[in-house]
Design a protein around this motif. Sequence first.
Motif, mmCIF file in Angstrom:
data_model
loop_
_atom_site.group_PDB
_atom_site.id
_atom_site.type_symbol
_atom_site.label_atom_id
_atom_site.label_comp_id
_atom_site.label_asym_id
_atom_site.label_seq_id
_atom_site.Cartn_x
_atom_site.Cartn_y
_atom_site.Cartn_z
ATOM 1 N N ILE A 1 1.005 -1.135 0.048
ATOM 2 C CA ILE A 1 -0.035 -0.031 0.104
ATOM 3 C C ILE A 1 1.077 1.282 0.198
ATOM 4 C CG2 ILE A 1 -1.771 1.166 1.224
ATOM 5 C CD1 ILE A 1 -2.530 -1.431 2.546
ATOM 6 N N ILE A 2 0.819 2.283 -1.032
ATOM 7 C CA ILE A 2 1.514 3.261 -0.799
ATOM 8 C C ILE A 2 0.343 4.509 -0.899
ATOM 9 C CG2 ILE A 2 2.983 4.868 -2.548
ATOM 10 C CD1 ILE A 2 3.616 2.200 -4.167
ATOM 11 N N ASN A 3 0.915 5.420 0.184
ATOM 12 C CA ASN A 3 -0.164 6.501 0.319
ATOM 13 C C ASN A 3 0.640 7.692 -0.277
ATOM 14 O OD1 ASN A 3 -2.414 5.089 1.350
ATOM 15 N ND2 ASN A 3 -1.315 4.976 3.401
ATOM 16 N N VAL A 4 -0.116 8.818 -0.348
ATOM 17 C CA VAL A 4 0.516 10.157 -0.594
ATOM 18 C C VAL A 4 0.613 11.126 0.382
ATOM 19 C CG1 VAL A 4 0.542 12.090 -2.189
ATOM 20 C CG2 VAL A 4 0.081 9.753 -3.122
ATOM 21 N N SER A 5 1.537 11.441 1.146
ATOM 22 C CA SER A 5 1.669 12.724 1.963
ATOM 23 C C SER A 5 2.030 13.829 1.189
ATOM 24 C CB SER A 5 2.685 12.366 2.980
ATOM 25 O OG SER A 5 3.964 12.119 2.716
ATOM 26 N N SER A 6 2.870 14.778 1.915
ATOM 27 C CA SER A 6 3.363 16.024 1.369
ATOM 28 C C SER A 6 4.331 16.610 1.978
ATOM 29 C CB SER A 6 2.131 16.815 1.292
ATOM 30 O OG SER A 6 2.592 18.289 0.982
ATOM 31 N N ILE A 7 5.463 17.244 1.373
ATOM 32 C CA ILE A 7 6.365 17.986 2.289
ATOM 33 C C ILE A 7 5.838 19.041 3.130
ATOM 34 C CG2 ILE A 7 8.341 17.414 0.466
ATOM 35 C CD1 ILE A 7 8.295 20.384 -0.336
ATOM 36 N N CYS A 8 4.699 19.392 2.796
ATOM 37 C CA CYS A 8 3.704 20.550 3.558
ATOM 38 C C CYS A 8 3.681 20.015 5.015
ATOM 39 C CB CYS A 8 2.601 20.902 3.120
ATOM 40 S SG CYS A 8 2.404 22.364 2.207
ATOM 41 N N ALA B 1 6.147 11.803 -0.004
ATOM 42 C CA ALA B 1 5.851 13.249 0.086
ATOM 43 C C ALA B 1 6.282 13.811 -1.098
ATOM 44 C CB ALA B 1 6.611 13.544 1.420
ATOM 45 N N PRO B 2 5.403 14.053 -1.987
ATOM 46 C CA PRO B 2 5.691 14.750 -3.153
ATOM 47 C C PRO B 2 6.090 16.420 -2.766
ATOM 48 C CG PRO B 2 3.818 13.643 -3.520
ATOM 49 C CD PRO B 2 4.093 13.732 -2.077
ATOM 50 N N GLY B 3 6.999 17.059 -3.513
ATOM 51 C CA GLY B 3 7.226 18.502 -3.327
ATOM 52 C C GLY B 3 6.184 19.151 -4.371
ATOM 53 N N THR B 4 6.629 20.237 -4.742
ATOM 54 C CA THR B 4 5.633 21.017 -5.681
ATOM 55 C C THR B 4 5.655 20.514 -7.001
ATOM 56 O OG1 THR B 4 6.171 23.076 -4.628
ATOM 57 C CG2 THR B 4 5.013 23.318 -6.380
ATOM 58 N N PHE B 5 4.577 19.796 -7.484
ATOM 59 C CA PHE B 5 4.332 19.169 -8.698
ATOM 60 C C PHE B 5 3.510 19.863 -9.532
ATOM 61 C CE2 PHE B 5 6.648 15.812 -6.955
ATOM 62 C CZ PHE B 5 6.882 14.775 -7.634
ATOM 63 N N GLY B 6 3.870 19.616 -10.680
ATOM 64 C CA GLY B 6 2.876 20.260 -11.887
ATOM 65 C C GLY B 6 1.483 19.388 -12.122
ATOM 66 N N THR B 7 0.666 19.486 -11.460
ATOM 67 C CA THR B 7 -0.524 18.549 -11.368
ATOM 68 C C THR B 7 -1.764 19.527 -11.458
ATOM 69 O OG1 THR B 7 -0.883 18.539 -9.003
ATOM 70 C CG2 THR B 7 0.472 16.885 -9.955
ATOM 71 N N PRO B 8 -3.152 19.153 -11.935
ATOM 72 C CA PRO B 8 -4.194 19.939 -11.932
ATOM 73 C C PRO B 8 -4.700 20.423 -10.748
ATOM 74 C CG PRO B 8 -4.478 17.867 -13.433
ATOM 75 C CD PRO B 8 -3.232 17.781 -12.663
ATOM 76 N N MET B 9 -4.142 19.546 -9.624
ATOM 77 C CA MET B 9 -4.462 20.179 -8.207
ATOM 78 C C MET B 9 -3.836 21.579 -8.070
ATOM 79 S SD MET B 9 -3.695 18.348 -4.428
ATOM 80 C CE MET B 9 -4.610 17.058 -4.985
ATOM 81 N N LEU B 10 -2.824 21.734 -8.445
ATOM 82 C CA LEU B 10 -2.142 23.254 -8.259
ATOM 83 C C LEU B 10 -2.601 24.223 -9.328
ATOM 84 C CD1 LEU B 10 1.483 22.202 -7.320
ATOM 85 C CD2 LEU B 10 -0.249 23.038 -5.939
ATOM 86 N N ALA B 11 -3.455 23.690 -10.338
ATOM 87 C CA ALA B 11 -3.845 24.688 -11.168
ATOM 88 C C ALA B 11 -4.422 26.093 -10.968
ATOM 89 C CB ALA B 11 -4.529 24.109 -12.558
ATOM 90 N N ASP B 12 -5.194 25.805 -9.794
ATOM 91 C CA ASP B 12 -6.003 27.002 -9.401
ATOM 92 C C ASP B 12 -5.232 27.806 -8.084
ATOM 93 O OD1 ASP B 12 -6.314 24.994 -7.497
ATOM 94 O OD2 ASP B 12 -8.548 25.408 -7.311
ATOM 95 N N LYS B 13 -3.816 27.346 -7.690
ATOM 96 C CA LYS B 13 -3.436 27.862 -6.708
ATOM 97 C C LYS B 13 -2.478 28.955 -7.073
ATOM 98 C CE LYS B 13 -5.041 24.330 -4.364
ATOM 99 N NZ LYS B 13 -6.406 24.742 -3.696
ATOM 100 N N VAL B 14 -1.813 29.768 -6.110
ATOM 101 C CA VAL B 14 -1.102 31.071 -6.333
ATOM 102 C C VAL B 14 0.102 30.502 -7.398
ATOM 103 C CG1 VAL B 14 -0.040 33.042 -5.472
ATOM 104 C CG2 VAL B 14 -1.939 31.909 -4.358
#
Length: 254
Positions: free
Chosen positions: A143-150, A190-203
Amino acid sequence: MQIAGRNFLVTGAASGMGLATAERLLAAGANVTLVDQNPTLSQTVEGLGEKALAFTGNVSSESDMRTAVDLAARGGELHGVVHCAGVADLDRLLDDDGHPASLDRYRQVLDINLVGTFNVMRLAAAIMRKNLPQGVDGERGVIINVSSICAYEGTVGTCGYAASKGGVIAMTLPAARELGDYGIRVMSVAPGTFGTPMLADKVADRVQASAQATPFPRRLGQVEDFALLAEQIIVNVMFNGEDIRLDGGLRLRY
């Protein structure tokens, strides 16, 4: 664990890291069930071939995910989960006028990112424990879960997001210790800043600043970078009970 001929469940699979991972597993010969709330998922899966199945559902719903894991367990066995579903919500504790943040939004972020992760993990493990042990180590699943460097360096406005992803990391080792008795490994990334649709509407300026602040490579992470690591974790049985930063050396600033 070998990938060819094995059954995998990938959440958050309509786009981004989830879709890239599903495509990589399919290319390696796996059977993959893709899960997402986005109704475009069915159209996406149409072009992935006969080994790909789609299920539209909410990861924090017990009934939805019971159906999803049952669908993924073709022939009665589920061998791997890559859980990418999540939301990235920015919400300051106090807005510019001093008004407190929405408690409902905070709960929603935790419900999807943390409760959803626990939900998928527990239901998948219940099926995996019944698998026939494979290889010299008797492995049954991963099982692989996704965390974040945040979770390590949360920035302003990420209290809810950082808390939810910190919870994912905190679950990794105890889950691995418990499920190791059944031959099931648990990891988080824990991904860093990735170019994904999730970030498309962020600053946009903050996103690009993160890219330029990455020691090397000086760019945003790409979904293929994550998919490659997921594959490496799956095939290397010694990856267990750990959170891996995938960030090019980036450390988030205030």
